[in-house]
Design a protein around this motif. Structure first.
Motif, PDB file in Angstrom:
ATOM      1  N   TYR A 522       0.831  -1.205   0.000  1.00 27.65           N
ATOM      2  CA  TYR A 522       0.000   0.000   0.000  1.00 27.65           C
ATOM      3  C   TYR A 522       0.865   1.255   0.000  1.00 27.65           C
ATOM      4  O   TYR A 522       0.536   2.243  -0.678  1.00 27.65           O
ATOM      5  N   GLN A 523       1.996   1.230   0.726  1.00 24.44           N
ATOM      6  CA  GLN A 523       2.875   2.392   0.773  1.00 24.44           C
ATOM      7  C   GLN A 523       3.482   2.662  -0.598  1.00 24.44           C
ATOM      8  O   GLN A 523       3.571   3.818  -1.034  1.00 24.44           O
ATOM      9  N   GLU A 524       3.914   1.613  -1.288  1.00 33.63           N
ATOM     10  CA  GLU A 524       4.480   1.800  -2.627  1.00 33.63           C
ATOM     11  C   GLU A 524       3.430   2.317  -3.605  1.00 33.63           C
ATOM     12  O   GLU A 524       3.740   3.138  -4.489  1.00 33.63           O
ATOM     13  N   PHE A 546      -2.538  -4.815  -4.253  1.00 31.63           N
ATOM     14  CA  PHE A 546      -1.982  -3.859  -5.206  1.00 31.63           C
ATOM     15  C   PHE A 546      -0.928  -4.566  -6.070  1.00 31.63           C
ATOM     16  O   PHE A 546      -0.063  -5.287  -5.552  1.00 31.63           O
ATOM     17  N   PHE A 547      -1.014  -4.294  -7.405  1.00 27.29           N
ATOM     18  CA  PHE A 547      -0.106  -4.929  -8.355  1.00 27.29           C
ATOM     19  C   PHE A 547       0.312  -3.888  -9.390  1.00 27.29           C
ATOM     20  O   PHE A 547      -0.367  -2.875  -9.605  1.00 27.29           O
ATOM     21  N   MET A 548       1.440  -4.183 -10.042  1.00 25.61           N
ATOM     22  CA  MET A 548       1.953  -3.335 -11.115  1.00 25.61           C
ATOM     23  C   MET A 548       2.150  -4.205 -12.355  1.00 25.61           C
ATOM     24  O   MET A 548       2.865  -5.219 -12.312  1.00 25.61           O
ATOM     25  N   ALA A 549       1.470  -3.801 -13.458  1.00 26.94           N
ATOM     26  CA  ALA A 549       1.611  -4.487 -14.740  1.00 26.94           C
ATOM     27  C   ALA A 549       2.346  -3.559 -15.708  1.00 26.94           C
ATOM     28  O   ALA A 549       2.029  -2.362 -15.787  1.00 26.94           O
ATOM     29  N   LEU A 558       3.901   1.004 -21.088  1.00 26.71           N
ATOM     30  CA  LEU A 558       2.684   1.378 -20.373  1.00 26.71           C
ATOM     31  C   LEU A 558       2.706   0.743 -18.983  1.00 26.71           C
ATOM     32  O   LEU A 558       2.825  -0.478 -18.841  1.00 26.71           O
ATOM     33  N   LEU A 559       2.608   1.607 -17.959  1.00 21.35           N
ATOM     34  CA  LEU A 559       2.531   1.147 -16.572  1.00 21.35           C
ATOM     35  C   LEU A 559       1.070   1.153 -16.133  1.00 21.35           C
ATOM     36  O   LEU A 559       0.368   2.153 -16.309  1.00 21.35           O
ATOM     37  N   ALA A 560       0.634   0.040 -15.568  1.00 17.18           N
ATOM     38  CA  ALA A 560      -0.746  -0.083 -15.092  1.00 17.18           C
ATOM     39  C   ALA A 560      -0.723  -0.470 -13.613  1.00 17.18           C
ATOM     40  O   ALA A 560      -0.291  -1.568 -13.261  1.00 17.18           O
ATOM     41  N   ALA A 561      -1.151   0.454 -12.737  1.00 14.80           N
ATOM     42  CA  ALA A 561      -1.282   0.165 -11.304  1.00 14.80           C
ATOM     43  C   ALA A 561      -2.676  -0.422 -11.073  1.00 14.80           C
ATOM     44  O   ALA A 561      -3.686   0.225 -11.363  1.00 14.80           O
ATOM     45  N   VAL A 562      -2.724  -1.640 -10.552  1.00 17.54           N
ATOM     46  CA  VAL A 562      -3.977  -2.386 -10.425  1.00 17.54           C
ATOM     47  C   VAL A 562      -4.338  -2.483  -8.940  1.00 17.54           C
ATOM     48  O   VAL A 562      -3.516  -2.897  -8.118  1.00 17.54           O
TER      49      VAL A 562
END
Length: 677
Positions: A522-524, A546-549, A558-562
């Motif tokens: 959550y902090q990241e 929380f995930f990063m694709a 393309l960065l996708a914060a999920v």
């Protein structure tokens, strides 16, 4: 003062502070030329107030002499004058030492007198306590004498009217007993004795009949006992039949015997879960575990304390208790442990899925808090240690979070517990969740516990009203987490698993690909710049996942914060995008990226797939790759009207609207793809 006067021989003085008067007297007789000086004798004759004034005067004179010596040294005076003042200072120092000795002697004398006075007071106090104890003992003896009652007063005699009607004349003697109360009492006692003798004979006859009946019962009991080994052999032989027919009579009998010692909430949960399993879900099983002997001891009433202990024993026990009294901190720890104590018995509910995976639910009851807690464990037929990002999916601490909306299971749902915690210094129940389990609200309802006025149902009715939906949610949560676990294993290897039922949602050729899939804290997540609008809108909670694709095509990244809600797939994942190509842009600064976010986040019904929608996440990621292809193949062509950069040749034909604005927003929701062979 001259030097001759200083050197003049002084009379010899012997100071004796500790010697006895006889010793002093003997020394005086032995040597008439020696004067004996005793400070103790002098101390009695001196006035403390005068000594105090002498002390002040001596200190003042000493300070004055010191000042004069300093002035003489500063003025370069002769050493004779300085020596004279030094001699006077020495005399004053001797006086101060003497006053100090006298003060110490007075202090010692005062302490001795105080000690003697305390001893006298202690002796008098001990005598007073002895007298008070004797008075108390005498008062008790007097009270016993006053309360003495004859044995005949405790006998419940028949009334006088009944006595004169039933008693024979030789016992009743009406001509004597009607006028003499004493003779009447004796006659009534005689009649009572006669009646009791007759009843004693009847009692003996009844005992004889009872013995005969008991012998007959024992004979029948021995006969039945002889049948028990044969019945046990029959039961052992029938176990394979019971297993084949799925009717475990022996197991059910043992469970029924142990269930009598369950607390009411666990018993309600056992009955309702068992009934639901028999009627609606054959893959649900309930079992009881724990220490049965300890549970029996809890249900056993406490033994009455003996009242015939003497006063001395009670006082001795009280003193021993005081000696064993622990510190405040230890007492608080003991009180906390007692307040958070579990019942020795617990329930285990196993939910089995079609693929062989099992969700084990361990239900506990906290007796003093009157709440239920649960711990979870997942058993699978396959190894699930491959996906790093799926580590928290099946974690027992977060597996059942938000099974119902906003039910995080961190705080106790019983309002009375707050006041109980204040007494023992517990600030929050969340500190003990890892050891005791989560007190979810739905679990209290399954146990028939209702802490609010939302529903009038209680007990078994409340449990039955929530049982079916809760079990379906639990099984759905397990299936969703297992499906995500498999999907994460593919995503970490840059493979987007799209099922055959969802292939028609995407073109045959998708150039953009997933390069990385990682998990974030959550902090990241909060430190990312392109997700701040999501945080401000309150769409993210700490209990989410929380995930990063990272999706790439050529030089475009393309960065996708999920953000994945624990109630997935009922609540769709939320994507926030940031594109690194010819600069950095996000959905807040680029309309096309905002349209891409809408394609993924808003139109979830198109990407749901077959029910219950376990393919939603992978379909969203695949749609994101398709949208990135369309964006890269059309963005530059719209701006300059050329055939497009060679880096991104057109792989698809898409219908779009033209505009004279510098930037054209592509409406991805209306795109129709024509696949190229």
């Amino acid at each position: 003062m001259s030097s001759d006067a200083v050197k003049k021989r002084k009379p010899k003085v012997i100071r004796n502070e500790t010697g006895t008067p006889e010793t002093k007297r003997g020394r005086a007789e032995g040597d008439q030329a020696v004067r004996v000086y005793n400070e103790e004798v002098e101390l009695e004759a001196r006035d403390p107030q005068q000594d105090y004034m002498l002390y002040k005067d001596t200190c003042a004179a000493l300070a004055k002499l010191m000042a004069e010596i300093q002035e003489l040294k500063a003025g370069g005076a002769k050493s004779v004058e300085i020596e004279e003042r030094r001699t006077q200072c020495s005399v004053h120092f001797i006086t101060l030492k003497k006053l100090n000795r006298l003060a110490h002697m007075r202090l010692k004398k005062g302490r001795d007198q105080t000690h003697e006075a305390k001893q006298r007071v202690d002796v008098l106090h001990l005598q007073l306590q002895n007298l008070l104890y004797e008075v108390m003992h005498l008062q008790k003896e007097i009270g016993k004498c006053l309360e003495f009652r004859s044995q005949h007063e405790e006998i419940e005699l028949v009334s006088e009217e009944e006595f004169f009607q039933e008693a024979p004349a030789e016992i009743s003697r009406p001509h004597v007993t009607r006028d003499d109360q004493h003779q009447l009492t004796l006659a009534r006692l005689d009649w009572e004795l006669e009646q009791r003798k007759r009843l004693a004979e009847q009692y003996k006859m009844s005992l004889a009949r009872k013995e005969k009946i008991q012998k007959a019962i024992e004979q029948k009991r021995e006969y039945l006992s002889s049948l028990q080994p044969g019945l046990q052999n029959i039961m052992q032989a029938s176990l394979p039949v019971q297993e084949y027919l799925a009717i475990p009579f022996e197991h059910m009998q043992k469970q029924a015997e142990v269930s009598r010692h369950l607390p009411p909430p666990l018993y309600v949960l056992l009955v309702q879960a068992g009934a639901y399993g028999q009627a609606c879900d054959k893959n649900l099983s309930v079992s009881i575990s724990g220490d049965v002997d300890e549970a029996k001891a809890l249900s056993r009433p406490p033994e009455d304390s003996q009242d015939d202990e003497s006063d001395s024993d009670a006082e001795e026990e009280q003193q021993n208790t005081k000696r064993r009294r622990a510190t405040v901190g230890v007492q608080l720890d003991d009180k906390r442990k007692e307040m958070l104590r579990r019942h020795p018995l617990s329930l285990c509910v196993d939910l089995k899925c079609k693929d062989g995976s099992i969700l084990h639910l361990f239900f506990y009851y906290l007796m003093n808090l009157n709440i239920l807690t649960v711990k979870t464990k997942v058993s699978t037929t396959t190894d699930l240690s491959g996906a790093v990002s799926a580590g928290s999916l099946l974690n027992s601490e977060s597996l059942l979070n938000c099974l119902y909306t906003s039910d995080h299971g961190k705080e106790t749902p019983n309002p009375a517990n707050r006041y109980q915690f204040d007494k023992v210094g517990i600030t929050t129940f969340a500190d003990y969740v890892s050891d005791l389990g989560h007190p979810y609200v739905w679990m209290q309802k399954l146990g028939g516990l209702q802490f609010s006025s939302d529903s009038a149902l209680t007990g078994s009715a409340l449990s039955a009203s929530h049982m079916e939906r809760t079990m379906k949610l639990l099984r759905g949560r397990l299936q969703a987490r297992l499906a995500l676990h498999k999907q994460f294993s593919s995503l970490e290897h840059s493979i987007i698993p799209v099922s055959s039922e969802c292939q028609h949602l995407f073109p045959a050729k998708v150039v953009s690909g997933l390069m990385r899939w990682t998990m974030m804290s959550y902090q990241e997540f909060t430190e990312l710049g392109f997700v701040q609008h999501v945080l401000k809108a309150g769409l993210v909670r700490e209990t989410d996942l929380f995930f990063m694709a990272v999706v790439e095509r050529g030089t475009a990244r393309l960065l996708a914060a999920v953000v994945m809600n624990p109630r997935y797939p009922e609540v769709a994942p939320l994507f926030s995008l940031s594109l690194h190509w010819k600069g950095e842009r996000s959905g807040r600064t680029d309309d096309n990226l905002q349209a891409m976010e809408s394609e993924v986040n808003v139109f979830r019904s198109e990407l749901q797939g077959p029910r219950p929608g376990l393919q939603l996440l992978t379909n969203q990621i695949q749609r994101l790759c398709v949208c990135l292809d369309v964006y890269l193949e059309t963005e530059s062509q719209v701006c300059d009207g050329s055939e497009g950069p060679k880096e991104f040749p057109r792989e698809k034909m898409c219908l779009r609207t033209a505009s004279t604005k510098p930037v054209i927003r592509v409406n991805f929701s209306k795109l129709r793809f024509i696949h190229n062979k």
